[in-house]
Design an enzyme around this catalytic site. Structure first.
Site, PDB file in Angstrom:
ATOM      1  N   GLY A 263       0.830  -1.206   0.000  1.00 13.81           N
ATOM      2  CA  GLY A 263       0.000   0.000   0.000  1.00 13.81           C
ATOM      3  C   GLY A 263       0.855   1.243   0.000  1.00 13.81           C
ATOM      4  O   GLY A 263       2.093   1.186  -0.015  1.00 13.81           O
TER       5      GLY A 263
ATOM      6  N   GLY B 198       2.774   3.435   1.507  1.00  6.06           N
ATOM      7  CA  GLY B 198       3.453   3.526   2.797  1.00  6.06           C
ATOM      8  C   GLY B 198       3.993   4.894   3.112  1.00  6.06           C
ATOM      9  O   GLY B 198       4.259   5.208   4.272  1.00  6.06           O
ATOM     10  N   ARG B 199       4.192   5.716   2.101  1.00  5.91           N
ATOM     11  CA  ARG B 199       4.631   7.097   2.330  1.00  5.91           C
ATOM     12  C   ARG B 199       4.029   8.034   1.294  1.00  5.91           C
ATOM     13  O   ARG B 199       4.634   9.031   0.917  1.00  5.91           O
ATOM     14  CB  ARG B 199       6.157   7.183   2.316  1.00  5.91           C
ATOM     15  CG  ARG B 199       6.830   6.626   1.075  1.00  5.91           C
ATOM     16  CD  ARG B 199       8.324   6.873   1.127  1.00  5.91           C
ATOM     17  NE  ARG B 199       9.014   6.234   0.016  1.00  5.91           N
ATOM     18  CZ  ARG B 199      10.283   6.454  -0.285  1.00  5.91           C
ATOM     19  NH1 ARG B 199      10.994   7.313   0.423  1.00  5.91           N
ATOM     20  NH2 ARG B 199      10.859   5.825  -1.294  1.00  5.91           N
TER      21      ARG B 199
ATOM     22  N   ASP C 153       9.292   4.824   7.683  1.00  2.07           N
ATOM     23  CA  ASP C 153       8.983   6.017   8.473  1.00  2.07           C
ATOM     24  C   ASP C 153       8.053   6.967   7.740  1.00  2.07           C
ATOM     25  O   ASP C 153       7.698   8.024   8.265  1.00  2.07           O
ATOM     26  CB  ASP C 153      10.268   6.744   8.876  1.00  2.07           C
ATOM     27  CG  ASP C 153      11.121   7.179   7.682  1.00  2.07           C
ATOM     28  OD1 ASP C 153      10.622   7.153   6.538  1.00  2.07           O
ATOM     29  OD2 ASP C 153      12.289   7.545   7.898  1.00  2.07           O
ATOM     30  N   GLY C 154       7.669   6.625   6.512  1.00  2.00           N
ATOM     31  CA  GLY C 154       6.735   7.461   5.769  1.00  2.00           C
ATOM     32  C   GLY C 154       7.352   8.693   5.147  1.00  2.00           C
ATOM     33  O   GLY C 154       6.646   9.507   4.546  1.00  2.00           O
TER      34      GLY C 154
ATOM     35  N   ARG D 236       3.656  14.202  -7.112  1.00  3.97           N
ATOM     36  CA  ARG D 236       3.626  13.593  -8.432  1.00  3.97           C
ATOM     37  C   ARG D 236       2.194  13.515  -8.939  1.00  3.97           C
ATOM     38  O   ARG D 236       1.248  13.495  -8.159  1.00  3.97           O
ATOM     39  CB  ARG D 236       4.298  12.223  -8.421  1.00  3.97           C
ATOM     40  CG  ARG D 236       3.833  11.261  -7.364  1.00  3.97           C
ATOM     41  CD  ARG D 236       4.730  10.022  -7.387  1.00  3.97           C
ATOM     42  NE  ARG D 236       4.295   9.010  -6.450  1.00  3.97           N
ATOM     43  CZ  ARG D 236       4.918   7.852  -6.282  1.00  3.97           C
ATOM     44  NH1 ARG D 236       5.988   7.569  -7.007  1.00  3.97           N
ATOM     45  NH2 ARG D 236       4.476   6.958  -5.419  1.00  3.97           N
TER      46      ARG D 236
ATOM     47  N   ASP E 206       3.888  -4.167  -7.675  1.00  2.00           N
ATOM     48  CA  ASP E 206       3.258  -2.985  -7.087  1.00  2.00           C
ATOM     49  C   ASP E 206       3.839  -1.691  -7.657  1.00  2.00           C
ATOM     50  O   ASP E 206       3.347  -0.601  -7.325  1.00  2.00           O
ATOM     51  CB  ASP E 206       3.404  -2.998  -5.558  1.00  2.00           C
ATOM     52  CG  ASP E 206       4.851  -3.081  -5.105  1.00  2.00           C
ATOM     53  OD1 ASP E 206       5.499  -4.093  -5.417  1.00  2.00           O
ATOM     54  OD2 ASP E 206       5.329  -2.150  -4.441  1.00  2.00           O
ATOM     55  N   ASN E 207       4.856  -1.803  -8.524  1.00  2.00           N
ATOM     56  CA  ASN E 207       5.413  -0.628  -9.187  1.00  2.00           C
ATOM     57  C   ASN E 207       5.093  -0.605 -10.678  1.00  2.00           C
ATOM     58  O   ASN E 207       5.722   0.130 -11.435  1.00  2.00           O
ATOM     59  CB  ASN E 207       6.936  -0.586  -9.008  1.00  2.00           C
ATOM     60  CG  ASN E 207       7.346  -0.315  -7.577  1.00  2.00           C
ATOM     61  OD1 ASN E 207       6.585   0.243  -6.800  1.00  2.00           O
ATOM     62  ND2 ASN E 207       8.545  -0.735  -7.213  1.00  2.00           N
TER      63      ASN E 207
END
Length: 491
Positions: free
Chosen positions: A93, A95-96, A127-128, A178, A257-258
């Protein structure tokens, strides 16, 4: 159409946020302390219908520093799953990343996403945050790829702060904004298939079809639109892989996931444009097995498409039909790759015997570590009788001259106007690419608060095929210190 003078005048749609909450978590970003706008992209702002004068406002800074919501937006982090380095990683998901909202632009809709805006429920051990180094690299890369004509996410803003972030060393935080029509990935479909929740999988597929592939609805009833969706994604991905190969681009982390469901270059982490050519070049220092080497990217893309096909087969229900679609990837990629290489070599339409000509060049480049970008660019000089720039790239000049003689014989078969053909070659063979050392120079200057290097680099990369006066350093071979640069998954 008049441009919006401020963010609150933009027209928003937020279609992904209209999906059920199963697909995301609503949450606010964790903004940066005392943020500074390092750069804002007027070209990207125009896609949103936003007046360039709005980019310098305090309101713009606060939104894209993660301190205020996008007016009319619906901030969320999306859930997805995926295979990472060929291994099922389960739930992943954003994550950041925080999706701020979806703007109706003059020529289409654009989702705005903050990368590096703090923890989400999907951060796992992270750590996001994002650091200035990786944020500058993503900002530059997305615009460089756009300049090359390769489908990609875009970059709107780069905001920095003195907030410390721990990576291999202590670095400073940054947020890159982005843009993409959608950030849905192959892993978004894998998520619901793996959880055996076909209705949510169907809802996601319907959302993607209705918003981005409406022609798939005309394919028929029942499973036909989903099979048509797979067919379209296969075609886009095949063409994207050919385009990557044409410019010597390595993604570095081609996990499912990319991989964009729209066939965009997505998630710029440890990417690289090759300097010295190696068929098996690996740009990601973390990729110890070379899974994502340059020459393996097309096969990895197909592997990833098989994972997508398996997920969509939950809706299609016909393994043979899915396999038949996937078998079309290789010929589509091969055709796109050969067509592009024929244009790069200036040899007109691809012929069967051109395979030996191209293989001979790639072997020559590999054996002698010749510069990828300049090798192809200097072929137009050789076409006009100026062979020195090409030969100077090779230690074994005799071997290079022997190949050049074979290529010249192929050119003789074409006849015609060589000057026109040389110009056509220069429209597809860039003179400038985002070499690692050029990005590093921009990063080092940005750390000192100097954006002049980034601004000049952006100016050149937006028009990478044209000769820019006084920009010889950007088209030169990399300095010796560039060989020490490494990028990894922390980049």
């Amino acid at each position: 159409m008049s441009l919006a003078a401020s963010l609150d005048e933009l027209s928003l749609n937020n279609s992904f946020a209209a999906l059920p909450p199963d697909f995301y978590t609503r949450l606010e970003p964790q903004g940066l302390t005392a943020p500074r706008l390092l750069h804002a992209n007027e070209d990207a702002a125009a896609l949103l219908g936003l007046d360039p004068r709005a980019l310098g406002s305090e309101a713009f800074l606060r939104v894209f520093a993660g301190l205020d919501p996008l007016p009319g937006g619906a901030t969320l982090a999306a859930v997805y799953s995926g295979h990472q380095f060929g291994v099922w990683a389960g739930q992943l998901g954003d994550g950041r990343a925080h999706l701020l909202g979806e703007v109706r632009g003059p020529q289409g809709n654009w989702e705005l996403q903050l990368k590096g805006a703090g923890l989400t429920p999907y951060s796992r051990m992270g750590d996001g945050r994002a650091v200035l180094r990786s944020s500058v690299r993503e900002y530059l890369a997305s615009e460089a790829m756009h300049g090359l004509g390769i489908p990609t996410t875009r970059a709107l803003a780069l905001v920095v702060s003195d907030d410390p972030v721990i990576r291999e060393t202590v670095e400073t935080a940054a947020i890159v904004t982005r843009m993409a029509p959608s950030f849905v990935r192959f892993g978004s479909f894998e998520h619901w298939a793996s959880r055996r929740q076909p209705e949510l999988l169907r809802q996601l597929a319907d959302y993607v079809i209705d918003n981005y592939y409406p022609a798939c609805r005309t394919a028929g009833e029942g499973a036909a639109p989903y099979l048509s969706l797979l067919r379209e994604v296969i075609g886009r991905t095949a063409r994207l892989m050919a385009q990557w190969q044409h410019v010597g681009f390595c993604h570095g982390v081609m996990n499912t996931d990319n991989m964009s469901i729209l066939g965009l270059t997505l998630d710029y982490g440890p990417y690289g444009f090759m300097d010295a050519f190696r068929l098996d070049h690996v740009c990601n220092h973390s990729d110890n097995q070379g899974r994502y080497a340059w020459n393996r990217q097309p096969s990895v893309a197909l592997w990833n498409l098989y994972r997508l096909g398996g997920a969509l087969n939950v809706l299609i229900g016909d393994v043979d039909a899915v396999k038949a679609e996937l078998e079309a990837f290789e010929p589509q990629f091969t055709t796109a790759f050969h067509d592009g290489m024929a244009a790069k070599l200036g040899i007109g339409s691809w012929r069967v015997d051109d395979e030996a000509l191209l293989d001979g060049l790639l072997k020559l480049m590999h054996d002698q570590r010749a510069d990828f970008t300049l090798t192809f660019r200097h072929l137009s000089d050789a076409l006009l009788g100026q062979t020195q720039p090409f030969l100077d790239l090779y230690m074994d000049r005799d071997a290079a001259a022997a190949w050049l003689q074979q290529w010249s014989a192929r050119q003789d078969d074409l006849g015609g106007d060589r000057e026109a053909r040389a110009l056509a070659m220069n429209r597809i063979n860039p003179l400038y690419v985002l070499r690692n050392h050029l990005a590093e120079n921009a990063i080092r200057a940005a750390k000192q608060g100097d954006t002049s290097v980034l601004v000049e680099l952006l100016r050149i990369l937006r028009n990478p095929f044209d000769v820019h006066a006084g920009a010889e350093i950007y088209a030169s071979l990399p300095p010796d210190w560039a060989s020490d640069l490494e990028v990894s998954c922390s980049s």
